[in-house]
Write a protein that holds these residues in place. Sequence first.
Motif, PDB file in Angstrom:
ATOM      1  N   LYS A 140      34.944   2.242  50.185  1.00  0.00           N
ATOM      2  CA  LYS A 140      34.469   2.934  49.110  1.00  0.00           C
ATOM      3  C   LYS A 140      35.464   2.655  47.899  1.00  0.00           C
ATOM      4  O   LYS A 140      36.064   3.878  48.076  1.00  0.00           O
ATOM      5  N   VAL A 141      34.156   2.379  46.952  1.00  0.00           N
ATOM      6  CA  VAL A 141      34.685   2.578  45.875  1.00  0.00           C
ATOM      7  C   VAL A 141      34.337   4.044  45.328  1.00  0.00           C
ATOM      8  O   VAL A 141      33.274   4.326  44.867  1.00  0.00           O
ATOM      9  N   VAL A 142      35.524   4.360  44.176  1.00  0.00           N
ATOM     10  CA  VAL A 142      35.510   5.885  44.204  1.00  0.00           C
ATOM     11  C   VAL A 142      35.402   6.202  43.046  1.00  0.00           C
ATOM     12  O   VAL A 142      34.943   7.390  41.999  1.00  0.00           O
ATOM     13  N   ASP A 143      35.899   5.689  41.806  1.00  0.00           N
ATOM     14  CA  ASP A 143      36.360   5.479  40.878  1.00  0.00           C
ATOM     15  C   ASP A 143      35.960   3.930  39.850  1.00  0.00           C
ATOM     16  O   ASP A 143      36.755   3.471  40.030  1.00  0.00           O
ATOM     17  N   PRO A 144      34.367   3.436  39.762  1.00  0.00           N
ATOM     18  CA  PRO A 144      34.414   2.553  38.815  1.00  0.00           C
ATOM     19  C   PRO A 144      35.214   2.146  37.204  1.00  0.00           C
ATOM     20  O   PRO A 144      35.304   1.376  37.705  1.00  0.00           O
ATOM     21  N   TYR A 145      36.058   2.736  37.206  1.00  0.00           N
ATOM     22  CA  TYR A 145      36.419   2.232  36.084  1.00  0.00           C
ATOM     23  C   TYR A 145      38.262   1.918  36.415  1.00  0.00           C
ATOM     24  O   TYR A 145      38.422   1.055  36.091  1.00  0.00           O
ATOM     25  N   LYS A 146      38.654   2.336  37.166  1.00  0.00           N
ATOM     26  CA  LYS A 146      39.748   2.402  37.840  1.00  0.00           C
ATOM     27  C   LYS A 146      39.770   0.578  38.723  1.00  0.00           C
ATOM     28  O   LYS A 146      40.824   0.080  38.840  1.00  0.00           O
ATOM     29  N   ALA A 147      38.346   0.762  39.335  1.00  0.00           N
ATOM     30  CA  ALA A 147      37.860  -0.540  39.928  1.00  0.00           C
ATOM     31  C   ALA A 147      38.010  -1.862  39.238  1.00  0.00           C
ATOM     32  O   ALA A 147      38.103  -2.731  39.376  1.00  0.00           O
ATOM     33  N   SER A 148      37.823  -1.180  38.176  1.00  0.00           N
ATOM     34  CA  SER A 148      36.947  -2.017  37.275  1.00  0.00           C
ATOM     35  C   SER A 148      38.510  -3.097  36.185  1.00  0.00           C
ATOM     36  O   SER A 148      38.411  -4.664  36.022  1.00  0.00           O
ATOM     37  N   TYR A 149      39.390  -2.048  35.822  1.00  0.00           N
ATOM     38  CA  TYR A 149      40.365  -2.495  35.080  1.00  0.00           C
ATOM     39  C   TYR A 149      42.013  -2.253  36.014  1.00  0.00           C
ATOM     40  O   TYR A 149      42.873  -2.868  35.314  1.00  0.00           O
ATOM     41  N   GLU A 198      45.562   4.075  45.104  1.00  0.00           N
ATOM     42  CA  GLU A 198      45.127   5.301  44.192  1.00  0.00           C
ATOM     43  C   GLU A 198      44.485   4.569  42.853  1.00  0.00           C
ATOM     44  O   GLU A 198      43.783   4.973  42.286  1.00  0.00           O
ATOM     45  N   SER A 199      44.977   3.828  42.212  1.00  0.00           N
ATOM     46  CA  SER A 199      45.753   3.514  41.337  1.00  0.00           C
ATOM     47  C   SER A 199      44.549   2.104  40.749  1.00  0.00           C
ATOM     48  O   SER A 199      43.656   2.476  39.720  1.00  0.00           O
ATOM     49  N   TRP A 200      43.971   1.780  42.449  1.00  0.00           N
ATOM     50  CA  TRP A 200      42.310   0.676  41.977  1.00  0.00           C
ATOM     51  C   TRP A 200      41.250   1.427  42.025  1.00  0.00           C
ATOM     52  O   TRP A 200      40.194   1.031  42.282  1.00  0.00           O
ATOM     53  N   GLY A 201      41.453   2.447  42.102  1.00  0.00           N
ATOM     54  CA  GLY A 201      39.793   3.584  42.212  1.00  0.00           C
ATOM     55  C   GLY A 201      39.008   3.204  43.615  1.00  0.00           C
ATOM     56  O   GLY A 201      38.184   3.707  43.645  1.00  0.00           O
ATOM     57  N   ILE A 202      40.017   3.064  44.829  1.00  0.00           N
ATOM     58  CA  ILE A 202      38.934   2.356  46.088  1.00  0.00           C
ATOM     59  C   ILE A 202      39.690   3.205  47.100  1.00  0.00           C
ATOM     60  O   ILE A 202      41.179   4.128  46.869  1.00  0.00           O
ATOM     61  N   ALA A 203      39.248   3.967  47.843  1.00  0.00           N
ATOM     62  CA  ALA A 203      39.261   4.944  49.067  1.00  0.00           C
ATOM     63  C   ALA A 203      38.849   4.647  50.318  1.00  0.00           C
ATOM     64  O   ALA A 203      37.963   3.939  50.921  1.00  0.00           O
TER      65      ALA A 203
END
Length: 225
Positions: A140-149, A198-203
């Motif tokens: 799941k996406v835990v950080d939308p900013y990192k998952a986007s950029y 971790e840097s992708w905002g995904i767990a």
Amino acid sequence: MLSSKSAQAIGRVPLIRNQALLLRSFHQSNLAANNNMHRGGSSSPSKSPSPMYAQMMAQRRTKPPRNTVIKFVPQQEAWVVERMGRFSRILEPGLAILVPVLDRISYTQSLKEVAVEIPTQSAITQDNVTLELDGVLYYKVVDPYKASYGVANAEFSVTQLAQTTMRAEIGQMTLDTTLAERNLLNHNIVNAINAASESWGIACLRYEIRDIHPPAKVVEAMHSQ
């Protein structure tokens, strides 16, 4: 003399006729393609779309919504807003007010848990036995900013990472350990994926190996024992 409405109706006749001809030609081309695919009496189903076409359709389905000043963000979603090409803020579920022209919704991230099927792949154990494995990854996406950029295609990246991590983990284990300690293998794969993504905002929540297929000779030897 014809009335204005009658003249407009008569003027629309060629347009309607052209549209009907286009639809008919499109339908005939689809029938011809299906006939070519099933030529020779084969009853096999139609081919599945290519990966490039599937990716294009997925991107089309997830196209960010347009800026209509007043927007309603659905539950379990996060919308990333850019102002004049630069990150501005993340919209949470509920009512949102955007500035016309300046604001643009660039990314929409789903915060729900996603299940991704890991295709069958081969891996070599520590005692040089080739195995065929497949599994299911839950993330799941835990950080939308990192998952986007932070990553271009999150699902593709995490799938490739799961495949390479599985090969690396199985390469450190023997065949008997792989078959007996599947839970330990799943746990190690989850930890390795979380450390890399971790840097992708995904767990990565969990990884489950569905099937392990040893070579036929190894299976016969195991049955004989």
